[in-house]
Design a protein around this motif. Sequence first.
Motif, PDB file in Angstrom:
ATOM      1  N   GLY A 136       0.836  -1.192   0.000  1.00  0.00           N
ATOM      2  CA  GLY A 136       0.000   0.000   0.000  1.00  0.00           C
ATOM      3  C   GLY A 136       0.866   1.234   0.000  1.00  0.00           C
ATOM      4  N   CYS A 157      -0.352   4.109   4.783  1.00  0.00           N
ATOM      5  CA  CYS A 157      -1.636   3.397   4.713  1.00  0.00           C
ATOM      6  C   CYS A 157      -1.882   2.508   5.927  1.00  0.00           C
ATOM      7  CB  CYS A 157      -1.721   2.569   3.436  1.00  0.00           C
ATOM      8  SG  CYS A 157      -0.633   1.120   3.428  1.00  0.00           S
ATOM      9  N   VAL A 170      -3.850  -5.392  -0.417  1.00  0.00           N
ATOM     10  CA  VAL A 170      -3.595  -3.988  -0.729  1.00  0.00           C
ATOM     11  C   VAL A 170      -4.379  -3.139   0.262  1.00  0.00           C
ATOM     12  CG1 VAL A 170      -3.692  -2.176  -2.466  1.00  0.00           C
ATOM     13  CG2 VAL A 170      -3.310  -4.551  -3.166  1.00  0.00           C
ATOM     14  N   ALA A 203      -5.517   0.618   1.718  1.00  0.00           N
ATOM     15  CA  ALA A 203      -5.717   2.017   1.318  1.00  0.00           C
ATOM     16  C   ALA A 203      -6.977   2.532   1.994  1.00  0.00           C
ATOM     17  CB  ALA A 203      -5.853   2.146  -0.203  1.00  0.00           C
ATOM     18  N   ASP A 204      -7.007   3.832   2.249  1.00  0.00           N
ATOM     19  CA  ASP A 204      -8.193   4.476   2.827  1.00  0.00           C
ATOM     20  C   ASP A 204      -8.665   3.770   4.095  1.00  0.00           C
ATOM     21  OD1 ASP A 204      -8.239   6.381   0.793  1.00  0.00           O
ATOM     22  OD2 ASP A 204      -9.442   5.103  -0.503  1.00  0.00           O
ATOM     23  N   ALA A 239      -8.267  -2.593   0.227  1.00  0.00           N
ATOM     24  CA  ALA A 239      -8.790  -2.254  -1.094  1.00  0.00           C
ATOM     25  C   ALA A 239      -9.080  -3.514  -1.900  1.00  0.00           C
ATOM     26  CB  ALA A 239      -7.807  -1.359  -1.842  1.00  0.00           C
ATOM     27  N   GLN A 240      -8.218  -4.514  -1.772  1.00  0.00           N
ATOM     28  CA  GLN A 240      -8.419  -5.804  -2.440  1.00  0.00           C
ATOM     29  C   GLN A 240      -7.422  -6.797  -1.872  1.00  0.00           C
ATOM     30  OE1 GLN A 240      -8.372  -5.679  -6.747  1.00  0.00           O
ATOM     31  NE2 GLN A 240      -8.822  -7.853  -6.978  1.00  0.00           N
ATOM     32  N   SER A 255     -10.669  -1.958  -8.645  1.00  0.00           N
ATOM     33  CA  SER A 255     -10.764  -0.498  -8.637  1.00  0.00           C
ATOM     34  C   SER A 255      -9.616   0.116  -9.413  1.00  0.00           C
ATOM     35  CB  SER A 255     -10.752   0.035  -7.195  1.00  0.00           C
ATOM     36  OG  SER A 255      -9.484  -0.221  -6.596  1.00  0.00           O
ATOM     37  N   PHE A 266      -7.696   2.332  -8.218  1.00  0.00           N
ATOM     38  CA  PHE A 266      -6.553   2.427  -7.315  1.00  0.00           C
ATOM     39  C   PHE A 266      -5.707   1.170  -7.388  1.00  0.00           C
ATOM     40  CE2 PHE A 266      -4.591   1.321  -3.274  1.00  0.00           C
ATOM     41  CZ  PHE A 266      -3.748   2.399  -3.096  1.00  0.00           C
ATOM     42  N   VAL A 267      -6.330   0.003  -7.242  1.00  0.00           N
ATOM     43  CA  VAL A 267      -5.579  -1.255  -7.287  1.00  0.00           C
ATOM     44  C   VAL A 267      -4.951  -1.444  -8.660  1.00  0.00           C
ATOM     45  CG1 VAL A 267      -5.731  -3.766  -7.093  1.00  0.00           C
ATOM     46  CG2 VAL A 267      -6.996  -2.319  -5.498  1.00  0.00           C
ATOM     47  N   ARG A 269     -14.619   2.212  -9.799  1.00  0.00           N
ATOM     48  CA  ARG A 269     -14.785   0.770  -9.629  1.00  0.00           C
ATOM     49  C   ARG A 269     -14.816   0.069 -10.976  1.00  0.00           C
ATOM     50  NH1 ARG A 269     -13.468  -0.897  -4.912  1.00  0.00           N
ATOM     51  NH2 ARG A 269     -14.812  -2.746  -5.182  1.00  0.00           N
TER      52      ARG A 269
END
Length: 364
Positions: free
Chosen positions: A36, A40, A207, A209-210, A214-215, A228, A230-231, A359
């Motif tokens: 990340g 993160c 991963v 994030a936020d 995230a995944q 997403s 991001f990923v 997404r």
Amino acid sequence: MAELTLSKVGKRYGTVEVLKDIDLDIATGELIVFVGPSGCGKSTLLRMIAGLERISSGTLDIDGVRMNDVPPAQRGIAMVFQSYALYPHMTVRDNMGFALKIAGKSRAEIDAAVSRAARTLQLQDYLDRLPKALSGGQRQRVAIGRAIVRDPKVYLFDEPLSNLDAALRVATRIEIAQLKEAMPDSTMIYVTHDQVEAMTLADRIVVLADKGIAQAGPPLELYERPVSEFVAQFIGSPSMNLIAGEVAEPGEVTQVRLPEGGGTIAANIPTRPEDKGRPVNVGIRPEDMIPTDGADFAFEGRVEIVEALGEVTQLYFERSKPEYDPVIAKLSGIHRGLRGQSARMTAAPDKVHLFAGGRSLAVR
């Protein structure tokens, strides 16, 4: 060795929330890699598992036993840090066996454990040397050996290769992969910022994030089916290209119109009739970009920069809006005379990703 379960785990420093609602099951024998962006919370999460940071909310179970309030020394965990933290006045043998000595183990038990670990890590010839007589990679192996002799339930690695130069990092990464093969029942959690380490070592990548996950999934799943933008951009180097477009013809194979320097391109992603005209971002990895002379293409632009690396040639294209990241094409082999030239690029339909609202349309 051990199963870990994190349920709704969170971390808060006063009013600042760093991690929230982390749900993750780690099976016995898995090697999980946390990645990340900086800040993160990946090292914080690792330290919470180790007991070096208090869990603010949620629960951590190891083999079905709640660990939130269990001291670090009683969790059955061994940690390998960025710094080797070896005692400079002790030999490799004494460094590796020091924790067992403190635990009151007999000399015979210590020698047997150190010998087993040394064989696993190919350190037999270095047991009587001081750390100053070792290379960086050998010192890191000693630090790993110090963890192995304790026979823990879980191994935690916090960016263990970040202090090594490029060549040593490659060699030590291979050694860690070989170590995992030699210890198939050992559960390992590994934090890194290096994507190559993550992709080559992990059974699953997580991963972050936020403040959350995230995944999570096998490395190639994240690479081929990111959920997403991001990923998609975080996994892979160079990052995935994102080009603004709109759905021209929905269906099982979607036709997308790309106004910015492009024509139309097909994506093997089904869309609905009501998606016609919907704004989307088309994602194409640089290595999937293909030169074309056809009327259907994803991007047309002037080649601003050429990176000739021998095995690949990376092309950086101008964008119509300078605030956008450049479009990058990664072509196999050597390609000369392209700088300043205009070129059209496309991609096979099964290599095209579509995103709306950040997404992936492939997972809705």
